[in-house]
Design a protein around this motif. Structure first.
Motif, mmCIF file in Angstrom:
data_model
loop_
_atom_site.group_PDB
_atom_site.id
_atom_site.type_symbol
_atom_site.label_atom_id
_atom_site.label_comp_id
_atom_site.label_asym_id
_atom_site.label_seq_id
_atom_site.Cartn_x
_atom_site.Cartn_y
_atom_site.Cartn_z
ATOM 1 N N TYR A 234 0.884 4.494 5.702
ATOM 2 C CA TYR A 234 0.975 3.183 5.996
ATOM 3 C C TYR A 234 1.452 2.827 7.203
ATOM 4 C CZ TYR A 234 0.085 -1.677 6.354
ATOM 5 O OH TYR A 234 -0.131 -2.977 6.620
ATOM 6 N N ALA A 235 2.843 3.259 7.434
ATOM 7 C CA ALA A 235 3.627 3.022 8.632
ATOM 8 C C ALA A 235 3.042 3.555 9.814
ATOM 9 C CB ALA A 235 4.865 3.139 8.315
ATOM 10 N N TYR A 236 2.643 4.659 9.713
ATOM 11 C CA TYR A 236 2.026 5.236 11.023
ATOM 12 C C TYR A 236 0.756 4.808 11.285
ATOM 13 C CZ TYR A 236 -0.063 9.302 13.687
ATOM 14 O OH TYR A 236 -0.764 10.014 14.484
ATOM 15 N N LEU A 237 0.001 4.535 10.091
ATOM 16 C CA LEU A 237 -1.402 3.832 10.562
ATOM 17 C C LEU A 237 -1.203 2.448 11.170
ATOM 18 C CD1 LEU A 237 -4.586 4.021 10.266
ATOM 19 C CD2 LEU A 237 -4.430 3.112 8.164
ATOM 20 N N LEU A 238 -0.345 1.672 10.803
ATOM 21 C CA LEU A 238 0.159 0.497 11.284
ATOM 22 C C LEU A 238 0.561 0.534 12.722
ATOM 23 C CD1 LEU A 238 0.606 -2.758 10.866
ATOM 24 C CD2 LEU A 238 2.946 -1.859 10.077
ATOM 25 N N GLY A 239 1.365 1.600 12.810
ATOM 26 C CA GLY A 239 1.556 1.632 14.423
ATOM 27 C C GLY A 239 0.542 1.979 15.302
ATOM 28 N N LEU A 240 -0.288 2.942 14.857
ATOM 29 C CA LEU A 240 -1.710 3.271 15.565
ATOM 30 C C LEU A 240 -2.278 2.014 15.802
ATOM 31 C CD1 LEU A 240 -3.161 6.583 13.724
ATOM 32 C CD2 LEU A 240 -2.046 6.201 16.094
ATOM 33 N N TYR A 241 -2.608 1.309 14.766
ATOM 34 C CA TYR A 241 -3.396 -0.107 14.933
ATOM 35 C C TYR A 241 -2.649 -0.826 15.938
ATOM 36 C CZ TYR A 241 -5.031 -4.648 14.047
ATOM 37 O OH TYR A 241 -5.437 -6.061 14.069
ATOM 38 N N LEU A 242 -1.536 -1.303 15.806
ATOM 39 C CA LEU A 242 -0.888 -2.221 16.767
ATOM 40 C C LEU A 242 -0.915 -1.552 18.195
ATOM 41 C CD1 LEU A 242 2.359 -3.551 14.473
ATOM 42 C CD2 LEU A 242 -0.202 -4.530 15.052
ATOM 43 N N GLY A 243 -0.597 -0.350 18.345
ATOM 44 C CA GLY A 243 -0.845 0.322 19.653
ATOM 45 C C GLY A 243 -2.143 0.015 20.046
ATOM 46 N N ASP A 244 -3.005 0.648 19.542
ATOM 47 C CA ASP A 244 -4.112 0.565 20.424
ATOM 48 C C ASP A 244 -5.700 0.789 19.319
ATOM 49 O OD1 ASP A 244 -5.845 0.511 22.769
ATOM 50 O OD2 ASP A 244 -5.969 2.746 23.103
ATOM 51 N N GLY A 245 -5.418 0.057 18.234
ATOM 52 C CA GLY A 245 -6.718 -0.179 17.494
ATOM 53 C C GLY A 245 -7.219 -1.375 17.294
ATOM 54 N N CYS A 246 -8.484 -1.618 16.482
ATOM 55 C CA CYS A 246 -8.850 -2.721 16.302
ATOM 56 C C CYS A 246 -9.707 -2.938 14.975
ATOM 57 C CB CYS A 246 -9.885 -3.297 17.512
ATOM 58 S SG CYS A 246 -11.412 -2.064 17.876
ATOM 59 N N LEU A 247 -10.211 -4.168 14.597
ATOM 60 C CA LEU A 247 -10.896 -4.334 13.509
ATOM 61 C C LEU A 247 -11.973 -5.066 13.968
ATOM 62 C CD1 LEU A 247 -8.419 -5.310 10.635
ATOM 63 C CD2 LEU A 247 -9.720 -3.133 10.879
ATOM 64 N N SER A 248 -13.302 -4.932 13.411
ATOM 65 C CA SER A 248 -14.471 -5.673 13.632
ATOM 66 C C SER A 248 -15.277 -5.455 12.633
ATOM 67 C CB SER A 248 -15.221 -5.024 14.929
ATOM 68 O OG SER A 248 -15.434 -3.545 14.655
ATOM 69 N N ARG A 249 -16.104 -6.694 12.220
ATOM 70 C CA ARG A 249 -16.912 -6.670 11.288
ATOM 71 C C ARG A 249 -18.244 -5.947 11.581
ATOM 72 N NH1 ARG A 249 -16.494 -11.838 10.555
ATOM 73 N NH2 ARG A 249 -16.073 -12.025 8.451
ATOM 74 N N ARG B 25 7.235 -5.487 6.474
ATOM 75 C CA ARG B 25 8.503 -5.179 7.188
ATOM 76 C C ARG B 25 9.329 -4.267 6.209
ATOM 77 N NH1 ARG B 25 10.889 -7.039 11.185
ATOM 78 N NH2 ARG B 25 9.737 -8.766 12.418
ATOM 79 N N GLU B 26 9.307 -4.461 4.737
ATOM 80 C CA GLU B 26 9.987 -3.515 3.775
ATOM 81 C C GLU B 26 9.715 -1.986 4.156
ATOM 82 O OE1 GLU B 26 9.383 -4.732 -0.297
ATOM 83 O OE2 GLU B 26 10.313 -6.670 0.035
ATOM 84 N N ILE B 27 8.161 -1.779 4.344
ATOM 85 C CA ILE B 27 7.693 -0.476 4.708
ATOM 86 C C ILE B 27 8.192 0.160 5.909
ATOM 87 C CG2 ILE B 27 5.650 0.939 5.100
ATOM 88 C CD1 ILE B 27 3.780 -0.923 3.099
ATOM 89 N N VAL B 28 7.998 -0.648 6.905
ATOM 90 C CA VAL B 28 8.705 -0.388 8.244
ATOM 91 C C VAL B 28 10.281 -0.100 8.316
ATOM 92 C CG1 VAL B 28 9.045 -1.064 10.701
ATOM 93 C CG2 VAL B 28 6.678 -1.288 9.630
ATOM 94 N N SER B 29 10.950 -0.924 7.464
ATOM 95 C CA SER B 29 12.376 -0.560 7.486
ATOM 96 C C SER B 29 12.710 0.605 6.734
ATOM 97 C CB SER B 29 12.882 -1.877 6.666
ATOM 98 O OG SER B 29 13.021 -3.193 7.428
ATOM 99 N N ALA B 30 11.818 0.913 5.642
ATOM 100 C CA ALA B 30 12.078 2.152 5.154
ATOM 101 C C ALA B 30 11.508 3.610 5.968
ATOM 102 C CB ALA B 30 11.430 1.909 3.631
ATOM 103 N N PRO C 274 1.019 -0.912 -0.046
ATOM 104 C CA PRO C 274 0.094 0.024 -0.099
ATOM 105 C C PRO C 274 0.789 1.294 0.033
ATOM 106 C CG PRO C 274 -0.235 -0.952 2.329
ATOM 107 C CD PRO C 274 0.627 -1.895 1.301
ATOM 108 N N SER C 275 0.179 2.165 -0.431
ATOM 109 C CA SER C 275 1.039 3.651 -0.388
ATOM 110 C C SER C 275 0.113 4.847 0.014
ATOM 111 C CB SER C 275 1.643 3.984 -1.834
ATOM 112 O OG SER C 275 0.460 3.893 -3.019
ATOM 113 N N PRO C 276 0.595 5.926 0.269
ATOM 114 C CA PRO C 276 1.988 6.570 0.552
ATOM 115 C C PRO C 276 2.312 5.670 1.771
ATOM 116 C CG PRO C 276 0.481 8.008 1.388
ATOM 117 C CD PRO C 276 -0.411 7.031 0.688
ATOM 118 N N ALA C 277 3.858 5.255 1.748
ATOM 119 C CA ALA C 277 4.587 4.154 2.601
ATOM 120 C C ALA C 277 4.449 4.966 4.127
ATOM 121 C CB ALA C 277 5.712 4.162 2.146
ATOM 122 N N PRO C 278 4.802 6.215 4.078
ATOM 123 C CA PRO C 278 4.735 7.000 5.666
ATOM 124 C C PRO C 278 3.298 6.896 6.273
ATOM 125 C CG PRO C 278 5.930 8.178 3.954
ATOM 126 C CD PRO C 278 5.133 7.192 3.038
#
Length: 256
Positions: free
Chosen positions: A67-82, A163-168, A61-65
């Motif tokens: 996505y990396a920020y959103l991934l951090g938000l989700y892993l920190g305190d986000g959730c997915l629900s149907r 991992r490629e996105i987070v590494s960048a 997915p893009s833009p990479a910055p």
């Protein structure tokens, strides 16, 4: 409803030069469905190319910055629900942001819009906070760490493309983690010394999470940034050295 492997197979048949009718005979998929897949007329569907992870071939997915920020938000305190009818397979990405930090709310909204520009982002008032959410069939494809139960009760590991996105973009990833489940503040110390009581304070970052896997991902990203850190507690990472705090300030800074 056909799964993605069937769709990819049919599209490969079309690219090989077969007609819609011949592809239908070989695959068993109706001609109308094949034409829809070919012309991509189905809005926001996992059968279309609107999601980078559902494309043929899949891509990051893009833009990479964002996505990396959103991934951090989700892993920190986000959730997915149907949401809604399970047959429609629509998911809500929900991230809670405190009212005290309107800038963080704006960044969360901007990141969701950037990653899924065709989906509406809602800011729902709650007591003392705002829920930033967006509905899409594709959130589980974009955030594959979703699963049953609490995050700390299951394995959390990044896929290769993540991992490629987070590494960048390690700075944006750490920014998301700390914005969702951490903070920058002053640590106040009071020590009794032979010459009397000494009080002083210094700035530090803390990131707290019950998942050892997520703590590990945070530590790996901090290493990529060259930021010194340590486990302050079993479920907490601390960045307290002056030069480390100054370096992390370039990427995160206080919540606002």
């Amino acid at each position: 409803m056909y799964d993605l492997t069937v769709r990819h197979h049919v599209l490969r048949l079309l690219r090989s030069g077969l007609s819609v009718s011949e592809a239908s005979r070989q695959s068993g998929v109706s001609r109308s469905t094949i034409r829809e897949w070919r012309d991509r007329r189905v809005p926001d569907s996992p059968m279309t190319g609107t999601c980078p992870r559902c494309a043929d071939p899949p891509h990051a997915p893009s833009p990479a910055p964002a996505y990396a920020y959103l991934l951090g938000l989700y892993l920190g305190d986000g959730c997915l629900s149907r949401v809604g009818d399970p047959a429609k397979d629509v998911w809500s990405l929900r991230i809670i942001c405190a009212d005290a930090w309107p800038g963080l709310i704006r960044e969360c909204v901007d990141a969701q819009r950037a990653v899924r520009p065709t989906n509406k982002v809602r800011v729902v008032p709650k007591q003392g906070c705002r829920e930033v959410n967006s509905y899409s069939k594709h959130w589980p494809h974009l955030l594959p760490q979703h699963g049953p139960g609490m995050k700390h009760q299951r394995t959390i590991a990044l896929h290769g493309w993540q991992r490629e996105i987070v590494s960048a973009q390690p700075g944006w990833f750490v920014r998301g983690l700390i914005h969702s489940d951490g903070y920058r503040g002053d640590n106040h110390v009071r020590r009794a010394l032979p010459g009397g009581v000494r009080c002083y304070s210094y700035p530090r970052y803390l990131f707290k999470n019950e998942s050892a896997d997520i703590l590990g991902l945070c530590g790996e990203a901090l290493d990529l940034l060259g930021v010194a850190w340590r486990h302050n507690k079993r479920n907490e990472i601390s960045v307290a050295r002056r030069e480390a705090v100054e370096l992390l300030d370039l990427f995160v800074g206080p919540k606002y």
